[in-house]
Scaffold this motif. Structure first.
Motif, short mmCIF file in Angstrom:
data_model
loop_
_atom_site.label_atom_id
_atom_site.label_comp_id
_atom_site.label_asym_id
_atom_site.label_seq_id
_atom_site.Cartn_x
_atom_site.Cartn_y
_atom_site.Cartn_z
N GLU A 219 0.79 1.26 4.40
CA GLU A 219 -0.45 0.75 4.96
C GLU A 219 -1.65 1.57 4.50
N LYS A 220 -1.42 2.81 4.13
CA LYS A 220 -2.48 3.67 3.60
C LYS A 220 -2.82 3.24 2.18
N SER A 221 -4.06 3.48 1.78
CA SER A 221 -4.52 3.06 0.46
C SER A 221 -4.09 4.03 -0.64
N SER A 222 -4.16 3.56 -1.88
CA SER A 222 -3.89 4.42 -3.03
C SER A 222 -4.86 5.59 -3.07
N LYS A 223 -6.12 5.30 -2.72
CA LYS A 223 -7.14 6.36 -2.70
C LYS A 223 -6.77 7.45 -1.72
N HIS A 224 -6.25 7.03 -0.56
CA HIS A 224 -5.81 8.00 0.45
C HIS A 224 -4.76 8.94 -0.12
N TYR A 225 -3.75 8.38 -0.78
CA TYR A 225 -2.67 9.22 -1.31
C TYR A 225 -3.13 10.05 -2.51
N PHE A 226 -4.06 9.52 -3.28
CA PHE A 226 -4.60 10.29 -4.40
C PHE A 226 -5.32 11.54 -3.89
N ILE A 227 -6.14 11.35 -2.85
CA ILE A 227 -6.85 12.49 -2.25
C ILE A 227 -5.86 13.47 -1.64
#
Length: 340
Positions: A219-227
């Motif tokens: 449910e978390k975004s790719s941007k979230h995991y990249f950060i």
């Protein structure tokens, strides 16, 4: 039918990253950056390569758990498949290690005994310890799911990983001062304990945990995991630097930031599966296995003729990858054995 198709579907990002991790394992053994300086070589190993083997365990734990959940897991077939490739490469490296005696037609029973013991616990080459550890981890996952005690395994993994960190990165400051554990850490058998009972089980469990709660995490975004990767890697480096400078421990093999770093890397790959790269992912997935198992053999072949660690590294990576690609292209059922 849809469930079967979903089960067989691979994540291309994960398969491509496996190949990258295999190249990192070669770095650990070939020391290519020692060509420039010992310090640069040490940095490359301590701060970049330590994600490789944990990732292998996570991939196996993740995909095997998918099979368990879909009621498609065949433990016996899985273990026999792994045992086959393990037996083959153990035999190859046993021959390599005893080549001088074989040429003299001399059989040393002490060597035979060591080879047999090595096969049971760690393989006949340093990098083959991964397979007994993986087999045990898969057995544990299978039993835990059958008994429906996943939370017990999660608790064990957290505790075992903490014990490993205290035995390595925090041994000087904490681990060596804890009764009973200090004796374990001082024992030469601690190598086998952490490889068999901690390393493989902990990271295979982390992969299994991700599989179990995948929908929630996605449910978390790719941007979230990249950060989060950037943040966790920064913590990973800071912890390793602190462990060395203070010093807190004797070895940087395990540190607490490694587990969350591996988690966010894996989730970023799941969020970005690279659709349309199935062919490339297949070739790289196969190459990751062949590179991992065969690279010490190719290093041994090149070393008498090439003095530069960097050149040896490049030759090993190029040759092993090219051979694996050729096997994949030929697609012969016997040759495909080497790409498992």
């Amino acid at each position: 039918m849809q469930e079967t198709k979903a089960l067989k579907q691979r994540n291309n990002s994960i398969d491509c990253f496996r190949y990258f991790c295999a190249l990192l394992v070669v770095v650990i053994h070939a020391h290519p950056l020692a060509y420039f300086s010992d310090e640069l070589n040490s940095i490359s190993i301590d701060y970049f390569t330590r994600i490789a083997v944990p990732f292998f365990f996570m991939v196996s734990g993740y995909y095997f758990t998918k099979k368990i959940i879909a009621n498609k897991a065949n433990l016996k077939a899985y273990l026999l498949s792994i045992l086959g490739i393990y037996s083959f490469w153990s035999f190859v490296y046993a021959i390599k290690a005893n080549l001088s005696n074989i040429r003299k037609h001399h059989i040393d029973m002490k060597i035979v005994k060591n080879v047999l013991l090595g096969f049971l616990f760690k393989g006949t080459s340093e990098h083959l310890w991964y397979i007994p550890s993986l087999m045990l981890a898969i057995i544990v996952l299978y039993v835990v799911y059958r008994l429906k005690i996943r939370k017990v395994l999660y608790a064990y993994s957290v505790l075992a990983f903490t014990v490993a960190c205290l035995g390595f990165s925090y041994n000087t400051s904490i681990g060596s001062k804890i009764p009973l554990l200090n004796s374990l850490y001082a024992s030469p058998n601690f190598t086998y304990v952490h490889r068999l009972l901690i390393f493989g089980i902990c990271f295979a469990t982390l992969g299994s945990f991700i599989c179990e709660y995948e929908k929630r995490f996605l449910e978390k975004s790719s941007k979230h995991y990249f950060i989060m990767i950037a943040a966790m890697y920064a913590l990973f480096v800071i912890e390793k630097v602190a462990v060395k400078l203070i010093p807190l421990g004797t070895d940087n093999l395990y540190n607490f930031a490694l587990a969350p770093l591996m988690f966010v890397i894996f989730m970023f790959l799941l969020k970005n599966p690279l659709p349309g790269f199935e062919t490339a992912a297949k070739y790289l997935r196969n190459a990751s296995s062949f590179v991992y198992f065969s690279h010490p053999l190719f290093m041994w072949i090149f070393r008498p003729y090439v003095k530069s660690e960097l050149i040896i590294y490049l030759l090993v990576c190029i040759c092993t990858t090219a051979i694996s690609f050729a096997i994949t292209k030929i697609d012969n059922k016997y040759l495909n054995f080497f790409n498992r």
